[in-house]
Design an enzyme around this catalytic site. Sequence first.
Site, PDB file in Angstrom:
ATOM      1  N   ARG A   1       0.822  -1.222   0.000  1.00 24.63           N
ATOM      2  CA  ARG A   1       0.000   0.000   0.000  1.00 24.63           C
ATOM      3  C   ARG A   1       0.851   1.264   0.000  1.00 24.63           C
ATOM      4  O   ARG A   1       0.436   2.305   0.530  1.00 24.63           O
ATOM      5  CB  ARG A   1      -0.962   0.031   1.190  1.00 24.63           C
TER       6      ARG A   1
ATOM      7  N   ARG B   1      -3.083   6.756   0.967  1.00 32.28           N
ATOM      8  CA  ARG B   1      -3.614   7.935   1.647  1.00 32.28           C
ATOM      9  C   ARG B   1      -2.636   8.661   2.556  1.00 32.28           C
ATOM     10  O   ARG B   1      -2.908   9.782   2.965  1.00 32.28           O
ATOM     11  CB  ARG B   1      -4.861   7.536   2.446  1.00 32.28           C
TER      12      ARG B   1
ATOM     13  N   ARG C   1      -6.774  12.092  -5.517  1.00 25.76           N
ATOM     14  CA  ARG C   1      -8.029  11.401  -5.198  1.00 25.76           C
ATOM     15  C   ARG C   1      -9.176  12.405  -5.105  1.00 25.76           C
ATOM     16  O   ARG C   1     -10.287  12.144  -5.596  1.00 25.76           O
ATOM     17  CB  ARG C   1      -7.859  10.645  -3.876  1.00 25.76           C
TER      18      ARG C   1
ATOM     19  N   ASP D   1      -7.063  -2.869  -7.028  1.00 24.23           N
ATOM     20  CA  ASP D   1      -7.723  -3.465  -5.873  1.00 24.23           C
ATOM     21  C   ASP D   1      -7.979  -4.944  -6.153  1.00 24.23           C
ATOM     22  O   ASP D   1      -8.216  -5.333  -7.306  1.00 24.23           O
ATOM     23  CB  ASP D   1      -9.054  -2.763  -5.584  1.00 24.23           C
TER      24      ASP D   1
ATOM     25  N   TYR E   1     -15.313 -11.946   0.226  1.00 26.06           N
ATOM     26  CA  TYR E   1     -16.062 -10.751  -0.181  1.00 26.06           C
ATOM     27  C   TYR E   1     -17.214 -11.119  -1.108  1.00 26.06           C
ATOM     28  O   TYR E   1     -18.310 -10.566  -0.996  1.00 26.06           O
ATOM     29  CB  TYR E   1     -15.135  -9.756  -0.878  1.00 26.06           C
TER      30      TYR E   1
END
Length: 341
Positions: free
Chosen positions: A23, A27, A36, A73, A147
């Site tokens: 990652r 962010r 973003r 992702d 998921y």
Amino acid sequence: MAGLLLDTLRGNRADQVPMWLMRQAGRYLPEYRELRAEKGGFLALVYDTEAAAEVTVQPIRRFGFDGAILFSDILIVPYAMGQDLQFLAGEGPHLSPRLADTTLSALQRVPERLEPIYATVDRVKALIGPQTTLLGFAGSPWTVATYMVNGEGSKDHHAARVMAYKDPGAFGAIVDAIADMTVDYLVGQIEAGAEAVQLFDSWSGSLAPDEFERWVIAPNARITAAVQARCPGVPVIGFPKGAGAKLAAYARETGVVAVGVDETIDPLWAARELPAGMPVQGNLDPLLLEAGGDRLVERTHAILEAFADRPHVFNLGHGIGQHTPIDHVVTLRDTVRAWRG
């Protein structure tokens, strides 16, 4: 000439240890937050080739890491398998229809949803130098299935685990379909320019040992063999987070050329128990990177020393947190760069 990271994944040891961070494009970087905000939602950013490529290379420009990992992702695969995918603010990803409520046959594959990801890989390859290894990735079938069955994330993966026990035939069909799509997806990334790929099994730690063999080791072995048959020589890294002592069997039986080690595993144990000469990746606690200080440097040295006798890619035990100070990342980079085995 191969970069240091690719050379290490091929089993060669050097005095300098290559590094990248899971990652690493995300962010905690102000340049990511700015882009973003400009582009809108997460999925829109992933599917904007120029923007996704820019995000991928941001940490390379800032830190000079040895690997650039594709910004995407793991849920792109179920999206291409026909589930609707949304990322809702404050709630995370949602997939519909839930496979706990319907059958796999209700989904219609949409493989063209993978094409923009390949375009991003191609664009990134044009932006980075030959010394920076371009990493592709996919989620492993068990993690992706949790998921798809539940329609969203969960703490204990209850819906998927119950289905796997009650109806292993139906659950196995889901896992097989994920594996098939994942092979094509990884091969597509490699053909677009990825030099190595990683399989993320983020939720493998929730399974009992026999279920781990069935739903983690077996499908990952199948994917790895298929990718290596179609793309000989391209390293496949396996990362079964939470595997604990089962990591040794995973390393022996899946056929991956390197294994990621999460922060809960003692690197001295891993160095002793994993197959001789197998490259390892890891395993600093992301929260220690967030905390910083002397313990960050001390623990970094301890990990480097534990893996000094085998090929080692320095990384975190999982993804970097969004509140991680950039100066802590700089400290980590400089500590790893200064170390010589």
